[in-house]
Design a protein around this motif. Structure first.
Motif, PDB file in Angstrom:
ATOM      1  N   ASN A  36      19.856  33.692  37.710  1.00 36.13           N
ATOM      2  CA  ASN A  36      19.558  32.735  36.651  1.00 36.13           C
ATOM      3  C   ASN A  36      20.769  32.464  35.773  1.00 36.13           C
ATOM      4  O   ASN A  36      21.709  33.252  35.734  1.00 36.13           O
ATOM      5  CB  ASN A  36      18.455  33.296  35.739  1.00 36.13           C
ATOM      6  N   GLY A  38      22.993  32.642  32.767  1.00 34.59           N
ATOM      7  CA  GLY A  38      23.175  33.705  31.778  1.00 34.59           C
ATOM      8  C   GLY A  38      23.072  35.103  32.359  1.00 34.59           C
ATOM      9  O   GLY A  38      23.193  36.096  31.638  1.00 34.59           O
ATOM     10  N   LYS A  41      27.062  35.907  36.161  1.00 36.46           N
ATOM     11  CA  LYS A  41      27.827  35.590  37.383  1.00 36.46           C
ATOM     12  C   LYS A  41      29.283  35.217  37.064  1.00 36.46           C
ATOM     13  O   LYS A  41      30.225  35.772  37.635  1.00 36.46           O
ATOM     14  CB  LYS A  41      27.137  34.449  38.155  1.00 36.46           C
ATOM     15  N   LEU A  52      38.783  38.340  31.767  1.00 34.60           N
ATOM     16  CA  LEU A  52      37.867  39.055  30.866  1.00 34.60           C
ATOM     17  C   LEU A  52      37.983  40.545  31.188  1.00 34.60           C
ATOM     18  O   LEU A  52      37.895  40.935  32.352  1.00 34.60           O
ATOM     19  CB  LEU A  52      36.437  38.562  31.124  1.00 34.60           C
TER      20      LEU A  52
HETATM   21  N1  LIG Z   1      33.625  37.188  26.444  1.00 31.29           N
HETATM   22  C1  LIG Z   1      32.332  37.375  26.244  1.00 31.29           C
HETATM   23  N2  LIG Z   1      31.886  38.271  25.334  1.00 31.29           N
HETATM   24  C2  LIG Z   1      30.566  38.467  25.115  1.00 31.29           C
HETATM   25  N3  LIG Z   1      29.593  37.778  25.745  1.00 31.29           N
HETATM   26  C3  LIG Z   1      29.968  36.863  26.657  1.00 31.29           C
HETATM   27  C4  LIG Z   1      31.353  36.615  26.964  1.00 31.29           C
HETATM   28  N4  LIG Z   1      31.421  35.670  27.925  1.00 31.29           N
HETATM   29  C5  LIG Z   1      30.139  35.324  28.203  1.00 31.29           C
HETATM   30  N5  LIG Z   1      29.267  36.036  27.449  1.00 31.29           N
HETATM   31  C6  LIG Z   1      27.778  35.951  27.485  1.00 31.29           C
HETATM   32  O1  LIG Z   1      27.353  36.619  28.655  1.00 31.29           O
HETATM   33  C7  LIG Z   1      26.183  35.989  29.203  1.00 31.29           C
HETATM   34  C8  LIG Z   1      26.420  35.739  30.686  1.00 31.29           C
HETATM   35  O2  LIG Z   1      27.307  34.619  30.825  1.00 31.29           O
HETATM   36  P1  LIG Z   1      27.840  34.107  32.239  1.00 31.29           P
HETATM   37  O3  LIG Z   1      28.609  32.851  31.989  1.00 31.29           O
HETATM   38  O4  LIG Z   1      28.520  35.209  32.934  1.00 31.29           O
HETATM   39  O5  LIG Z   1      26.459  33.786  32.991  1.00 31.29           O
HETATM   40  P2  LIG Z   1      26.199  33.000  34.345  1.00 31.29           P
HETATM   41  O6  LIG Z   1      25.288  33.846  35.162  1.00 31.29           O
HETATM   42  O7  LIG Z   1      27.499  32.609  34.972  1.00 31.29           O
HETATM   43  O8  LIG Z   1      25.432  31.706  33.836  1.00 31.29           O
HETATM   44  P3  LIG Z   1      25.483  30.152  34.358  1.00 31.29           P
HETATM   45  O9  LIG Z   1      24.752  30.124  35.670  1.00 31.29           O
HETATM   46  O10 LIG Z   1      24.729  29.427  33.282  1.00 31.29           O
HETATM   47  O11 LIG Z   1      26.926  29.754  34.449  1.00 31.29           O
HETATM   48  C9  LIG Z   1      25.963  34.724  28.399  1.00 31.29           C
HETATM   49  O12 LIG Z   1      24.869  34.911  27.540  1.00 31.29           O
HETATM   50  C10 LIG Z   1      27.254  34.535  27.623  1.00 31.29           C
HETATM   51  O13 LIG Z   1      27.025  33.958  26.369  1.00 31.29           O
END
Ligand SMILES: Nc1ncnc2c1ncn2[C@@H]1O[C@H](COP(=O)(O)OP(=O)(O)OP(=O)(O)O)[C@@H](O)[C@H]1O
Length: 291
Positions: A36, A38, A41, A52
């Protein structure tokens, strides 16, 4: 081989979330991260590439240590053998195709790989074109060639095809598979599209709230055994029309829309926009040639 353990606290919409994963990938693996919005990924890809920093864990590529929290090792992005392609192409708009690809060469004289990539990605006729004059699919081919010019071991693709239409997407999938095989890469792709995943990957890691909940082959993840049928397709629900006791789903499979009628209760949980598996074992499919 890539071996890693990654741990970091992230701030999700609902509060704090601990991303905590470990995995091992072999050379030649094509892995999809599925989950999903958030789930974490993109954060995993950013940690692997050095954008990161994890709070704890390690990343080893064969005998090279890219990151180790305990030993305080954190190799910068330029020194990790990584190719990175995102949904937005991030190309230099004031340079032409050739200049964009040549820009990332480790040594300016090492033209052989760049020329090979221009040929492989069929960019020869476009080499002097400015980036703004290219279609989305052409730009993404340039982005892929640029990412590969540095001869990475690991290719990270964060939904690189999601902005493209269906036809362009299918073509780009072929190009990505060609690159993956030609350079014997380890590739990690973020994708939400089961059809794309089944076509491309040999392994799926399902991520929920920062943890892997399921891993396996695409078929084992997307087709439950109770659904094993004579034929199966993955598709997306375009519409759900509720009648008195039945519901009719309009499902997009490839370029075609099919209609499926089910008892209302049976598919109460399926909504417009859901990705679904369509299977049948009640009859033999009729196959006719399209002229
Ligand atoms: N540098 C950071 N520090 C703290 N929290 C972060 C950081 N980068 C992202 N997040 C948070 O971590 C969570 C996961 O984000 P991420 O972008 O990895 O999800 P995702 O699975 O790739 O989602 P999507 O499919 O919407 O791209 C999010 O709620 C985001 O706000």
């Amino acid at each position: 081989m890539i071996e890693c353990k990654l741990k970091k606290e992230l701030s999700a919409a609902e509060g704090k979330m601990i991303l905590n994963v470990d995995f091992r990938l072999n050379e030649g693996d094509f892995v999809v991260l599925y989950g999903n919005s958030g789930a974490g990924k993109t954060s995993i890809l950013r940690m692997l590439s050095g954008l990161l920093r994890p709070e704890d864990g390690y990343i080893n590529q064969d005998s090279n240590v890219w990151f180790n929290a305990e030993k305080k090792i954190d190799i910068p992005i330029q020194k990790r053998k990584i190719g990175l392609v995102f949904q937005d192409y991030a190309l230099f708009p004031n340079m032409n195709v050739e200049e964009n690809i040549y820009f990332s060469l480790p040594q300016k004289k090492d033209k052989k790989t760049a020329e090979e990539l221009i040929e492989l990605m069929e960019l020869g006729n476009l080499r002097k074109q400015k980036i703004q004059q290219l279609s989305g699919g052409q730009q993404q081919r340039v982005a892929l060639a640029r990412a590969l010019a540095r001869k990475p071991k690991l290719l990270l693709l964060d939904e690189p095809l999601s902005a493209l239409d269906h036809g362009m997407r299918t073509k780009l999938q072929e190009y990505i598979l060609k690159l993956h095989k030609t350079y014997n890469l380890t590739t990690i792709l973020v994708s939400h599209d089961p059809a794309e995943i089944i076509k491309m990957a040999n392994k799926v890691l399902v991520l929920e709230n920062g943890k892997f909940t399921k891993t396996g082959t695409p078929i084992s993840i997307f087709s439950e055994s109770k659904l094993s049928g004579k034929f199966q397709f993955t598709g997306e629900v375009l519409a759900k029309i509720d009648e008195e006791v039945v519901s009719i789903l309009h499902i997009l499979i490839g370029n075609n829309v099919i209609k499926s009628v089910s008892a209302k209760d049976e598919i109460a949980h399926i909504q417009k926009g859901d990705k679904v598996l369509v299977a049948s074992k009640a009859f033999n499919p009729i196959v006719t040639k399209i002229e």
